[in-house]
Scaffold this motif. Structure first.
Motif, PDB file in Angstrom:
ATOM      1  N   MET A  37       0.816  -1.217   0.000  1.00 58.17           N
ATOM      2  CA  MET A  37       0.000   0.000   0.000  1.00 58.17           C
ATOM      3  C   MET A  37       0.850   1.267   0.000  1.00 58.17           C
ATOM      4  SD  MET A  37      -2.942  -1.004  -0.427  1.00 58.17           S
ATOM      5  CE  MET A  37      -3.105  -2.739  -0.761  1.00 58.17           C
ATOM      6  N   LYS A  38       2.057   1.181   0.551  1.00 59.01           N
ATOM      7  CA  LYS A  38       2.943   2.360   0.538  1.00 59.01           C
ATOM      8  C   LYS A  38       3.314   2.697  -0.912  1.00 59.01           C
ATOM      9  CE  LYS A  38       3.722   3.220   5.008  1.00 59.01           C
ATOM     10  NZ  LYS A  38       2.434   3.748   5.394  1.00 59.01           N
ATOM     11  N   GLU A  39       3.485   1.654  -1.704  1.00 63.95           N
ATOM     12  CA  GLU A  39       3.807   1.845  -3.115  1.00 63.95           C
ATOM     13  C   GLU A  39       2.598   2.447  -3.843  1.00 63.95           C
ATOM     14  OE1 GLU A  39       6.748   1.575  -4.458  1.00 63.95           O
ATOM     15  OE2 GLU A  39       5.860   2.173  -6.395  1.00 63.95           O
ATOM     16  N   LEU A  40       1.416   1.869  -3.599  1.00 65.61           N
ATOM     17  CA  LEU A  40       0.196   2.397  -4.231  1.00 65.61           C
ATOM     18  C   LEU A  40      -0.029   3.857  -3.839  1.00 65.61           C
ATOM     19  CD1 LEU A  40      -2.563  -0.374  -4.002  1.00 65.61           C
ATOM     20  CD2 LEU A  40      -1.203   0.297  -5.972  1.00 65.61           C
ATOM     21  N   PHE A  65       0.333  15.054  -6.666  1.00 57.71           N
ATOM     22  CA  PHE A  65      -0.439  15.126  -5.420  1.00 57.71           C
ATOM     23  C   PHE A  65       0.291  14.521  -4.233  1.00 57.71           C
ATOM     24  CE2 PHE A  65      -3.853  13.459  -2.567  1.00 57.71           C
ATOM     25  CZ  PHE A  65      -4.183  14.695  -2.042  1.00 57.71           C
ATOM     26  N   TYR A  66       0.868  13.356  -4.434  1.00 58.08           N
ATOM     27  CA  TYR A  66       1.490  12.655  -3.304  1.00 58.08           C
ATOM     28  C   TYR A  66       2.542  13.520  -2.615  1.00 58.08           C
ATOM     29  CZ  TYR A  66       4.091   9.173  -0.640  1.00 58.08           C
ATOM     30  OH  TYR A  66       4.732   8.485   0.365  1.00 58.08           O
ATOM     31  N   LEU A 110      -7.297   2.635   1.140  1.00 55.87           N
ATOM     32  CA  LEU A 110      -5.992   2.288   1.711  1.00 55.87           C
ATOM     33  C   LEU A 110      -4.878   3.154   1.117  1.00 55.87           C
ATOM     34  CD1 LEU A 110      -6.240  -1.594   1.962  1.00 55.87           C
ATOM     35  CD2 LEU A 110      -6.027   0.017   3.862  1.00 55.87           C
ATOM     36  N   ALA A 111      -4.962   3.425  -0.187  1.00 59.18           N
ATOM     37  CA  ALA A 111      -3.946   4.279  -0.804  1.00 59.18           C
ATOM     38  C   ALA A 111      -4.026   5.685  -0.208  1.00 59.18           C
ATOM     39  CB  ALA A 111      -4.138   4.321  -2.323  1.00 59.18           C
ATOM     40  N   ILE A 112      -5.251   6.167  -0.006  1.00 62.24           N
ATOM     41  CA  ILE A 112      -5.419   7.508   0.573  1.00 62.24           C
ATOM     42  C   ILE A 112      -4.833   7.546   1.990  1.00 62.24           C
ATOM     43  CG2 ILE A 112      -7.150   9.132   1.447  1.00 62.24           C
ATOM     44  CD1 ILE A 112      -8.923   8.356  -0.929  1.00 62.24           C
TER      45      ILE A 112
END
Ligand code: SF4
Lengths: 168, 416
Positions: free
Chosen positions: A33-36, A48-49, A75-77
């Motif tokens: 999820m850290k990658e996503l 954005f990230y 989860l990505a958010i």
């Protein structure tokens, strides 16, 4: 978890779907999820990230999170450091998934929030304080079931605690 | 005070009288996950301390979204699913079996009065069989796999009454696109849709599934229909179970009742990049297309392939168009072969791919190039949906897609 504060990142359009939140290109490939998280909202704002400070909020219009049932979206958010999503309304499955994964969702009049505004949210009372503009926005209170699941840290933590549903 | 279909099903599964607005914990009859959602569900299952599933007969997993696997990342996730399924002794539908939403009805485990949850937003498809079925996320799925239960907020229902008879070459897909255009993408959010009226009753079970499938495209939690002789006959192909149909009470309370006359409906097209951006085929006819897709959980059934074949028979698709066909299940694929439908499609120029989701969700099997136009029988045309955010996707019925593949541009199926 019931009191949050941070800066607003505003997306003005309605119907931001789960393919915008995290593109299908990425979400099928990995459980990391850290990658996503690095690709969150990329089709709407490629940088954005890198703009997120941990604790910030996503602020949007109507029907946020429509489309697929993939939990990779909330989860990505969450893994990108966003502490809650505020929108005029949410798509149903996204709403459930957000609560189940421990990402607070707040239904309120987001027209009263400008990009960059500092917000403080009291989830239990359902109040969003716009510190920058000095106003209070009333949010739709979360049903008690959801408060309970969020408080437990999501549905997985709820199950670890009780071994079953305990929301009678 | 009477009850709607969904209130009745949630009552029978929760042991309390369920009314719109209540929150109930209900027992589920079937729990399903696919390869885009099951890996996370397995992780959540382990995270919850799960050891066994509540009832292996009532849990199924389907590898359909990226099947066969296009890359090693996906392969690892498929492996995780296979190992989990074998270990927990649950049914795994591996590559080539078909799309989850065709396989669950064909399993005989879904029927009138049943409550099904699936970690896929189009799980609402089984409302066509008079079941309450809805899409959930992976964590919900994990909770249901462990406990056999799930919490629900009982939704209000909007009733869609469709009067009249659908005209020549106008189908269930055109009708549901029209309804979505009418109520918009969030017109039924947090609510259930109930479809009724002569036009709906006249549809085959397959056509009804097309309509129920797209309930989520108006935000609905479910798209339900009553069961009739056709439903029960269809089910008898797959199970001996005797179901009790669930009808709404005559004094059931609805959030809204919408009436339509479909007698003059024209073929409909959803334009990029929103499913509710709907127009009649005439206003987009002539738009060049480079790829056409017939398949998916919306329109990959035998009836759909048959309609497409009837339009393509003896003709060749435009040389500048790729036509991709994905039968919704292995059973349909075999049946379509037996009836010569596959031969007709292939002779006309179609490339038939593995039963499953096909190119619907952009993982493989036909990702469009930059700036290309695609016309598809799928249910979503979001930007990037098919794996390229600079492609445009138009949604239409199998007849319209077939006619467009012949013409090389969006075409009216009534004119071929
Ligand atoms: S065919 Fe498309 S819409 Fe249907 S389940 Fe597969 S990816 Fe989802």
């Amino acid at each position: 978890m019931m009191n949050l504060s941070g800066k607003a990142h505003k997306f003005t359009q309605d119907d931001i779907n789960t393919d915008y939140i995290i593109s299908g290109k990425y979400k099928f490939k990995t459980l990391d999820m850290k990658e996503l998280a690095k690709h969150v909202m990329e089709d709407l704002d490629p940088d954005f990230y890198s703009k997120i400070t941990s604790g910030d909020f996503i602020v949007a219009g109507r029907n946020f999170g429509c489309g697929s049932s993939r939990e990779q979206a909330p989860l990505a958010i969450k893994n990108a450091g966003i502490s809650a999503v505020l929108a005029k309304s949410f798509a149903r499955i996204f709403y459930r998934n957000a609560i189940n994964t421990g990402l607070p969702v707040v239904e309120c009049d987001t027209d009263q929030i400008n990009p960059g505004d500092r917000l403080e949210i009291d989830l239990r009372a359902g109040i969003v304080k716009n510190i920058t503009r000095g106003i209070e926005i009333k949010a739709k209170p979360l049903p008690p079931v959801m408060i309970k699941i969020l408080n437990d840290g999501g549905l997985a933590a709820h199950f670890r605690k009780y071994g079953d549903f305990n929301i009678g | 005070m009477g009850q709607t279909i969904i209130e009745k099903i949630l009552s029978s599964h929760s042991g309390q009288t369920a009314r719109a607005g209540d929150i109930v914990v209900a027992e589920v009859d079937l729990v399903m996950g696919q390869d885009g959602t099951s890996p996370l569900a397995i992780r959540a299952f382990n995270d919850m301390g799960g050891e066994r599933v509540f009832n292996p007969e009532k849990v199924a997993m389907v590898i359909d979204h990226s099947a066969p696997s296009p890359n090693e990342g996906v392969s690892a996730l498929h492996k995780l699913m296979r190992e989990f399924a074998w270990e927990k002794n649950i049914k795994l539908y591996d590559i080539g079996e078909g799309v989850c939403h065709q396989l669950m009805p064909e399993s005989g485990k879904v029927g009138p009065g049943k409550l099904v949850v699936g970690a896929d937003s189009h799980t609402c498809t089984y409302g066509a069989l008079n079941a309450f079925s809805t899409g959930v996320g992976s964590t919900d799925l994990a909770g249901a796999m462990i406990s056999g239960k799930m919490w629900f907020k009982v939704p209000e229902t909007i009733k869609f009454v469709c009067h009249g008879e659908l005209p020549y070459r106008v189908y269930a897909k055109d009708l549901i696109l029209y309804l979505i255009g009418n109520v918009t993408a969030d017109g039924a959010t947090y609510k259930a849709a109930e479809y009724t009226g002569e036009a709906v009753k006249a549809l085959s079970v397959e056509g009804r599934m097309t309509m129920a499938n797209m309930a989520i495209e108006m935000g609905a939690k479910a798209g339900l229909m009553e069961a009739d002789e056709k439903t029960l006959q269809w089910l008898a192909n797959f199970t001996n179970e005797k179901f009790t149909p669930v009808a709404p009470d005559s004094d059931a309370v609805y959030a809204d009742i919408k009436e339509y006359d479909v007698s003059n409906l024209e073929p409909q097209v959803a334009m990029p990049h929103r499913v509710d951006n709907v127009t009649s085929v005439g206003s987009v006819a002539g738009t060049p297309i480079q790829q056409a897709v017939i398949g998916t959980c919306t329109n990959g059934r035998l009836e759909d392939l048959k309609i497409a074949a009837s339009i393509l028979k003896g003709k060749k698709i435009n040389p500048k168009v790729r036509l991709i066909v994905a039968p919704a299940s292995k059973r349909i694929y075999i049946e379509a072969m037996n009836q010569g439908i596959i031969q007709t499609l292939v002779e006309s120029g179609a490339a038939v791919v593995t039963p499953g989701c096909g190119p619907c969700v952009g993982t493989h099997n036909g990702i469009p190039s930059d700036g290309e136009n695609v016309i598809s029988t799928a249910n979503r045309n979001f930007k990037g949906r098919m794996g390229n955010s600079s492609a445009q996707i138009y949604l239409a019925s199998p007849a319209t897609v077939a006619a467009s593949a012949l013409a090389g541009e969006i075409a009216d199926p009534r004119e071929v």
